[in-house]
Design a protein around this motif. Structure first.
Motif, PDB file in Angstrom:
ATOM      1  N   ALA A 345      34.082  57.248  33.045  1.00 40.87           N
ATOM      2  CA  ALA A 345      32.307  57.803  33.572  1.00 40.87           C
ATOM      3  C   ALA A 345      32.301  59.025  32.780  1.00 40.87           C
ATOM      4  N   HIS A 356      32.027  63.076  42.975  1.00 41.01           N
ATOM      5  CA  HIS A 356      31.235  62.084  42.614  1.00 41.01           C
ATOM      6  C   HIS A 356      31.436  61.237  41.128  1.00 41.01           C
ATOM      7  N   TRP A 357      32.014  62.109  40.170  1.00 39.71           N
ATOM      8  CA  TRP A 357      32.368  61.434  38.988  1.00 39.71           C
ATOM      9  C   TRP A 357      33.574  60.780  39.161  1.00 39.71           C
ATOM     10  N   LYS A 359      34.671  58.928  41.635  1.00 38.38           N
ATOM     11  CA  LYS A 359      34.237  57.819  42.433  1.00 38.38           C
ATOM     12  C   LYS A 359      33.744  56.882  41.302  1.00 38.38           C
ATOM     13  N   ARG A 360      32.811  57.283  40.512  1.00 44.62           N
ATOM     14  CA  ARG A 360      32.392  56.537  39.361  1.00 44.62           C
ATOM     15  C   ARG A 360      33.363  55.940  38.560  1.00 44.62           C
ATOM     16  N   GLU A 363      35.278  53.163  40.236  1.00 44.56           N
ATOM     17  CA  GLU A 363      34.651  51.940  40.192  1.00 44.56           C
ATOM     18  C   GLU A 363      34.840  51.143  38.891  1.00 44.56           C
ATOM     19  N   ASP A 379      31.904  53.152  33.072  1.00 47.20           N
ATOM     20  CA  ASP A 379      31.006  53.121  34.261  1.00 47.20           C
ATOM     21  C   ASP A 379      29.850  52.417  33.847  1.00 47.20           C
ATOM     22  N   PHE A 381      26.948  52.926  35.063  1.00 50.57           N
ATOM     23  CA  PHE A 381      25.803  53.755  35.055  1.00 50.57           C
ATOM     24  C   PHE A 381      25.917  54.964  34.259  1.00 50.57           C
TER      25      PHE A 381
END
Length: 387
Positions: A345, A356-357, A359-360, A363, A379, A381
């Motif tokens: 990410a 937050h990062w 978690k990305r 994923e 990532d 996104f």
């Protein structure tokens, strides 16, 4: 109590002995070599101060020459302790101090004997002490409070002995070592008591700070891999995250070992530990300057990179995958290949927290697992503009 030379020497011996015992007790718990050297130095000061009392009874060899020589040895041990603390190797030339002092034994007796003896002794103590103080200089950061205090005390003590050497040979100075006559001798005895107290306090504070630093380092390290643990990562990451921007993003690489359970089941948990250590060594060797790496737990690792593009982060991840796959094949045979799945990410918003990062990246990691493992996924996104 009258502070005559006899009383001052008794106080000096008592304080030096107490300092030696205290530093030896500290060494018993910390096991720092510098503490042992400093303790030995104070013990020698205690012995020398006690022997100096003999000069009033006419034992000049053991009351003057020998105690003065012991004082030089004690300060040399203080220097050796500081060198050990700062990880500096002293050159063999420092042993010449002993040769210079032994040469004083052949100094002819006469009206200048006391002055010459005190001058040479003071110069040798000053050189040794000043060198010790100069070794305690900031290197890549500020000195601890204890080390800064020790540096100040050593430099002040060394400058005092330089001044003492100059005053001792002044034409109008009265110096009689045998009977403790002369203002220089009186002032020196008072300064010696003060120096012992200040040196012992600052030496103890110096090593206590070192011990606290080591405890903090141990608490921040994963005991198996010696990488940062989760707690240390969350403490250190904010500074790295603050440097991120859309023009210069950072990257989070979340790494998981595929089929790690097979290694534990077939070859034992010791084998699994060796595999984890091997991966941590690969990660440590691949880290660029300013990056962070940590073991989150189990077989999961994370890498934080700063100022990288998606392509650069993927190159690093790909190199790790290939190196680890080769290492795992060479170490253990398993039905399914032991490999790495990596989720990447990019982060470009300094106001977002590390969780937050991660978690990305998590994923993206699970996307690589769903697609068959032994791969790396970016990532979805990730920023469109990449540096």
């Amino acid at each position: 109590m009258v502070l005559d030379p006899f009383t001052l020497l008794v106080i000096t011996a008592a304080m030096a002995a107490a300092s030696a015992l205290y530093l030896a007790a500290e060494w018993g718990s910390v096991r720092e070599r510098s503490l042992l050297l400093w303790s030995a130095g104070f013990a020698i000061v205690a012995v020398g101060s006690s022997l100096a009392l003999l000069r009033s009874s006419g034992y000049l060899l053991f009351g003057i020459w020998f105690p003065n020589g012991l004082l030089i040895v004690a300060h040399w041990l203080f220097l050796a302790g500081v060198a050990g603390f700062t990880r500096v190797r002293l050159p063999h030339a420092w042993w010449l101090l002993a040769v210079v002092w032994l040469a004083m034994l052949f100094l002819p007796d006469g009206p200048w004997w006391s002055k010459a003896m005190m001058c040479v002794q003071s110069v040798l103590v000053a050189i040794t002490t000043l060198r010790a103080g100069l070794l305690l200089r900031p290197q890549g950061g500020a000195l601890s409070v204890g080390a800064a205090q020790l540096r100040f005390v050593l430099l002040a003590h060394g400058l005092f002995y330089l001044a003492k050497a100059a005053l001792a040979v002044a034409p109008e100075a009265i110096v009689n070592l045998a009977s403790f006559r002369g203002a220089v001798i009186q002032i020196s005895l008072v300064e010696g008591v003060m120096a012992i107290m200040l040196l012992a306090m600052s030496m103890t504070g110096t090593e206590r700070h070192r011990r606290e630093e080591r405890i903090a380092q141990i608490a921040a390290r994963d005991p198996l891999t010696a990488l940062d643990n989760r707690r240390a990562l969350h403490l250190r990451a904010p500074q790295l995250l603050e440097q991120a921007s859309p023009a210069s993003p950072g990257a989070v690489l979340l790494i998981d070992i595929d089929h790690f359970k097979q290694v534990n089941d077939l070859h034992g948990h010791d084998a699994g530990d060796r595999l984890l250590v091997g991966l941590s060594d690969l990660i440590r060797g691949a880290l660029p300057h300013g990056a962070l790496a940590a073991r989150l737990g189990g077989d999961e690792f994370v890498i934080l990179l700063r100022g990288v593009s998606a392509a650069a982060a993927q190159v690093l991840g790909q190199d790790l995958r290939e190196a680890f796959a080769h290492q795992a094949r060479a170490m253990f045979a398993t039905p399914e290949p032991v490999s790495l799945s990596i989720g990447v990410a990019l982060f470009d918003q300094p106001d977002k927290e590390l969780s937050h990062w991660i978690k990305r990246a998590d994923e993206a990691l699970y996307a690589s697992k769903r697609k068959g493992r032994d791969r790396m996924e970016l990532d979805a996104f990730a920023p469109m503009q990449q540096h």
